[in-house]
Design a protein around this motif. Structure first.
Motif, PDB file in Angstrom:
ATOM      1  N   SER A 221      -4.136   4.834  -6.279  1.00 30.49           N
ATOM      2  CA  SER A 221      -2.820   5.127  -6.855  1.00 30.49           C
ATOM      3  C   SER A 221      -2.185   6.343  -6.195  1.00 30.49           C
ATOM      4  O   SER A 221      -1.004   6.324  -5.821  1.00 30.49           O
ATOM      5  CB  SER A 221      -2.951   5.344  -8.360  1.00 30.49           C
ATOM      6  OG  SER A 221      -1.722   5.775  -8.919  1.00 30.49           O
ATOM      7  N   GLU A 224      -1.283   5.546  -2.354  1.00 32.02           N
ATOM      8  CA  GLU A 224      -0.126   4.668  -2.178  1.00 32.02           C
ATOM      9  C   GLU A 224       1.161   5.332  -2.637  1.00 32.02           C
ATOM     10  O   GLU A 224       2.231   5.060  -2.082  1.00 32.02           O
ATOM     11  CB  GLU A 224      -0.362   3.351  -2.910  1.00 32.02           C
ATOM     12  CG  GLU A 224      -1.455   2.505  -2.273  1.00 32.02           C
ATOM     13  CD  GLU A 224      -1.438   1.061  -2.738  1.00 32.02           C
ATOM     14  OE1 GLU A 224      -1.953   0.201  -1.995  1.00 32.02           O
ATOM     15  OE2 GLU A 224      -0.902   0.783  -3.842  1.00 32.02           O
ATOM     16  N   SER A 270       1.881   3.884   2.741  1.00 32.28           N
ATOM     17  CA  SER A 270       0.794   2.968   3.093  1.00 32.28           C
ATOM     18  C   SER A 270       0.369   2.121   1.897  1.00 32.28           C
ATOM     19  O   SER A 270       0.612   2.456   0.734  1.00 32.28           O
ATOM     20  CB  SER A 270      -0.421   3.756   3.591  1.00 32.28           C
ATOM     21  OG  SER A 270      -0.192   4.318   4.861  1.00 32.28           O
ATOM     22  N   ARG A 271      -0.281   1.010   2.204  1.00 31.07           N
ATOM     23  CA  ARG A 271      -0.911   0.160   1.202  1.00 31.07           C
ATOM     24  C   ARG A 271      -2.400   0.055   1.533  1.00 31.07           C
ATOM     25  O   ARG A 271      -2.783   0.081   2.700  1.00 31.07           O
ATOM     26  CB  ARG A 271      -0.271  -1.234   1.182  1.00 31.07           C
ATOM     27  CG  ARG A 271       1.186  -1.223   0.757  1.00 31.07           C
ATOM     28  CD  ARG A 271       1.334  -0.853  -0.717  1.00 31.07           C
ATOM     29  NE  ARG A 271       2.728  -0.783  -1.128  1.00 31.07           N
ATOM     30  CZ  ARG A 271       3.413   0.355  -1.214  1.00 31.07           C
ATOM     31  NH1 ARG A 271       2.850   1.508  -0.872  1.00 31.07           N
ATOM     32  NH2 ARG A 271       4.670   0.331  -1.614  1.00 31.07           N
ATOM     33  N   GLN A 285      -6.405   0.326   5.406  1.00 33.01           N
ATOM     34  CA  GLN A 285      -5.125   1.023   5.234  1.00 33.01           C
ATOM     35  C   GLN A 285      -4.070   0.412   6.147  1.00 33.01           C
ATOM     36  O   GLN A 285      -4.285   0.251   7.351  1.00 33.01           O
ATOM     37  CB  GLN A 285      -5.260   2.511   5.553  1.00 33.01           C
ATOM     38  CG  GLN A 285      -3.932   3.275   5.420  1.00 33.01           C
ATOM     39  CD  GLN A 285      -3.980   4.672   6.019  1.00 33.01           C
ATOM     40  OE1 GLN A 285      -5.049   5.202   6.304  1.00 33.01           O
ATOM     41  NE2 GLN A 285      -2.819   5.266   6.230  1.00 33.01           N
ATOM     42  N   TYR A 286      -2.921   0.085   5.562  1.00 33.23           N
ATOM     43  CA  TYR A 286      -1.791  -0.497   6.290  1.00 33.23           C
ATOM     44  C   TYR A 286      -0.593   0.452   6.172  1.00 33.23           C
ATOM     45  O   TYR A 286      -0.187   0.804   5.060  1.00 33.23           O
ATOM     46  CB  TYR A 286      -1.433  -1.863   5.720  1.00 33.23           C
ATOM     47  CG  TYR A 286      -2.515  -2.909   5.887  1.00 33.23           C
ATOM     48  CD1 TYR A 286      -2.435  -3.880   6.876  1.00 33.23           C
ATOM     49  CD2 TYR A 286      -3.625  -2.931   5.040  1.00 33.23           C
ATOM     50  CE1 TYR A 286      -3.430  -4.843   7.029  1.00 33.23           C
ATOM     51  CE2 TYR A 286      -4.623  -3.889   5.185  1.00 33.23           C
ATOM     52  CZ  TYR A 286      -4.516  -4.840   6.185  1.00 33.23           C
ATOM     53  OH  TYR A 286      -5.502  -5.781   6.333  1.00 33.23           O
ATOM     54  N   HIS A 296       3.670  -4.220   6.368  1.00 31.13           N
ATOM     55  CA  HIS A 296       2.785  -3.141   6.773  1.00 31.13           C
ATOM     56  C   HIS A 296       1.787  -3.661   7.809  1.00 31.13           C
ATOM     57  O   HIS A 296       1.398  -4.820   7.773  1.00 31.13           O
ATOM     58  CB  HIS A 296       2.024  -2.581   5.563  1.00 31.13           C
ATOM     59  CG  HIS A 296       2.886  -1.802   4.621  1.00 31.13           C
ATOM     60  ND1 HIS A 296       3.870  -2.397   3.847  1.00 31.13           N
ATOM     61  CD2 HIS A 296       2.915  -0.478   4.319  1.00 31.13           C
ATOM     62  CE1 HIS A 296       4.470  -1.463   3.114  1.00 31.13           C
ATOM     63  NE2 HIS A 296       3.894  -0.300   3.386  1.00 31.13           N
ATOM     64  N   GLU A 335       5.635  -8.624   2.624  1.00 29.81           N
ATOM     65  CA  GLU A 335       6.134  -8.140   1.331  1.00 29.81           C
ATOM     66  C   GLU A 335       5.520  -8.921   0.174  1.00 29.81           C
ATOM     67  O   GLU A 335       5.177  -8.353  -0.865  1.00 29.81           O
ATOM     68  CB  GLU A 335       7.659  -8.251   1.295  1.00 29.81           C
ATOM     69  CG  GLU A 335       8.369  -7.186   2.111  1.00 29.81           C
ATOM     70  CD  GLU A 335       9.868  -7.249   1.904  1.00 29.81           C
ATOM     71  OE1 GLU A 335      10.403  -6.341   1.230  1.00 29.81           O
ATOM     72  OE2 GLU A 335      10.487  -8.198   2.410  1.00 29.81           O
ATOM     73  N   GLU A 338       2.160  -7.586  -0.686  1.00 33.03           N
ATOM     74  CA  GLU A 338       2.197  -6.304  -1.361  1.00 33.03           C
ATOM     75  C   GLU A 338       2.569  -6.447  -2.813  1.00 33.03           C
ATOM     76  O   GLU A 338       2.041  -5.776  -3.691  1.00 33.03           O
ATOM     77  CB  GLU A 338       3.176  -5.373  -0.633  1.00 33.03           C
ATOM     78  CG  GLU A 338       2.730  -5.054   0.799  1.00 33.03           C
ATOM     79  CD  GLU A 338       3.871  -4.603   1.692  1.00 33.03           C
ATOM     80  OE1 GLU A 338       4.876  -4.121   1.137  1.00 33.03           O
ATOM     81  OE2 GLU A 338       3.764  -4.744   2.912  1.00 33.03           O
ATOM     82  N   GLN A 341      -0.462  -7.736  -4.538  1.00 34.53           N
ATOM     83  CA  GLN A 341      -1.477  -6.712  -4.661  1.00 34.53           C
ATOM     84  C   GLN A 341      -1.155  -5.739  -5.788  1.00 34.53           C
ATOM     85  O   GLN A 341      -2.013  -5.311  -6.522  1.00 34.53           O
ATOM     86  CB  GLN A 341      -1.603  -5.933  -3.339  1.00 34.53           C
ATOM     87  CG  GLN A 341      -2.693  -4.871  -3.355  1.00 34.53           C
ATOM     88  CD  GLN A 341      -2.652  -4.016  -2.095  1.00 34.53           C
ATOM     89  OE1 GLN A 341      -2.035  -4.387  -1.103  1.00 34.53           O
ATOM     90  NE2 GLN A 341      -3.317  -2.899  -2.149  1.00 34.53           N
ATOM     91  N   GLY A 342       0.121  -5.389  -5.936  1.00 38.90           N
ATOM     92  CA  GLY A 342       0.497  -4.442  -6.966  1.00 38.90           C
ATOM     93  C   GLY A 342       0.543  -5.044  -8.354  1.00 38.90           C
ATOM     94  O   GLY A 342       0.593  -4.326  -9.352  1.00 38.90           O
TER      95      GLY A 342
END
Length: 343
Positions: A221, A224, A270-271, A285-286, A296, A335, A338, A341-342
């Motif tokens: 957390s 990111e 980053s993600r 890490q992206y 990313h 996108e 992401e 993922q979130g």
């Protein structure tokens, strides 16, 4: 005694049995070679070379030892041959003092051969015994494998076979074609060297306890959100950041925070994608695309060392063209990835 051990039976049957045996021992042999060599790719090559040599010399295998012991003997000789050149794997912390953020620059050390991360599934055989699995994970963590690199090659083999794989002294003596007294002497010297090596404890990634889960969630957390103040509260006061293949390393929350807010500011936005490496928690890490397009792209494989409820080591392996395919991490994050993922 089986047809495989005696060399009798049909050629097709022997081929099939040998193939099955090699497949059965591949993971543990790769783990052994990885501990010896400190390189995931060299370990894979060493096992492949082991199998080629086994096929070529199988007609001479008389079954006086088990097939497993015979394969370990071949693998040991392969590793000793590779180590005879004198190269040893290292971490940036092994080669120099820490730099301070104000003057820190990323530079490659051409003479350094870096210790490499490895996916757990490549080197850790599955076992139902929690204590056995804990020992296996302990024996592939970065600090332990780095410490092994300080041992002469034969001492390294003796320590791994005796302390990690629990072979008896007479079994190791037979494998190395030496005496039990020589094995015991080598083990004693290896233990002394390992004890003298500064090796920080770190906690395994699986199974995670509730405290570790919470710490990793907080780290993900904070990173990111790029809330570096919050991130540094999760670090030990002597936490270390390293970034192979560069020789730079930093120590302490202040310098680590300053790096992220200055030279490392490109990591903002980053993600992170969770994985494991060396029995430790890890993230792919992206970073945001530099061309401004959505999505990313790979930047680092982060391997975290945890001790006493805080992060003691941030190991960012930057050669993502090598590491991301090895760890099965996506080539990029779109996108849609992401958002999922979130969620």
């Amino acid at each position: 005694m089986s047809d495989l051990a005696t060399g009798t039976g049909t050629e097709t049957g022997i081929d099939s049995d040998l193939d099955a045996a090699m497949d059965r021992y591949r993971v543990e042999l790769t783990g052994y070679c990885y501990r010896m060599l400190g390189s995931s790719f060299d370990a894979e090559d060493a096992v492949q070379d082991t199998y080629v040599r086994a096929w070529r010399s199988f007609g001479k295998f008389e079954g006086r030892s088990s097939l497993r012991s015979w394969l370990y003997r071949i693998a040991t000789n392969v590793c000793l041959d590779l180590l005879s050149a004198g190269n040893k794997r290292a971490r940036p912390m092994d080669l120099s003092a820490p730099q301070h953020q104000a003057s820190a620059v990323l530079s490659r050390s051409p003479e350094a051969t870096w210790l490499e991360p490895v996916p757990d599934g490549r080197v850790l055989p599955q076992t139902a015994d929690p204590a056995e699995m804990a020992l296996a994970k302990e024996s592939v963590r970065l600090a332990f494998v780095a410490a092994l690199q300080h041992l002469p090659a034969k001492q390294r083999a003796v320590l791994i076979l005796r302390e990690v794989l629990a072979w008896k002294a007479d079994e190791v003596a037979a494998l190395l074609e030496t005496t039990v007294a020589s094995v015991n002497s080598a083990l004693q010297r290896a233990r002394a060297t390992m004890s003298a090596t500064r090796m920080r404890e770190s906690e395994a990634a699986d199974p995670l306890d509730a405290e570790q889960v919470k710490l990793l969630e907080q780290y993900l957390s904070a990173f990111e959100a790029y809330d570096i103040s919050r991130l540094t509260t999760l670090l030990h006061e002597d936490a270390v950041l390293s970034m192979p293949p560069f020789d730079l390393w930093l120590q302490g929350p202040a310098d680590i925070a300053a790096w992220h807010l200055n030279q490392g500011i490109g990591c903002k936005g980053s993600r992170l994608v969770p994985t494991t490496a060396n029995g430790l928690p890890a993230f792919g890490q992206y970073r945001p695309r530099e061309d401004g397009e959505p999505g990313h792209v790979p930047w680092a494989l982060q391997v975290l060392e945890i001790s006493d409820g805080r992060i003691a080591g941030l190991n960012a392996f930057l050669d993502t063209d090598r590491w991301f395919p090895l760890f099965g991490l996506p080539e990029q994050l779109a996108e849609s990835d992401e958002v999922q993922q979130g969620a």
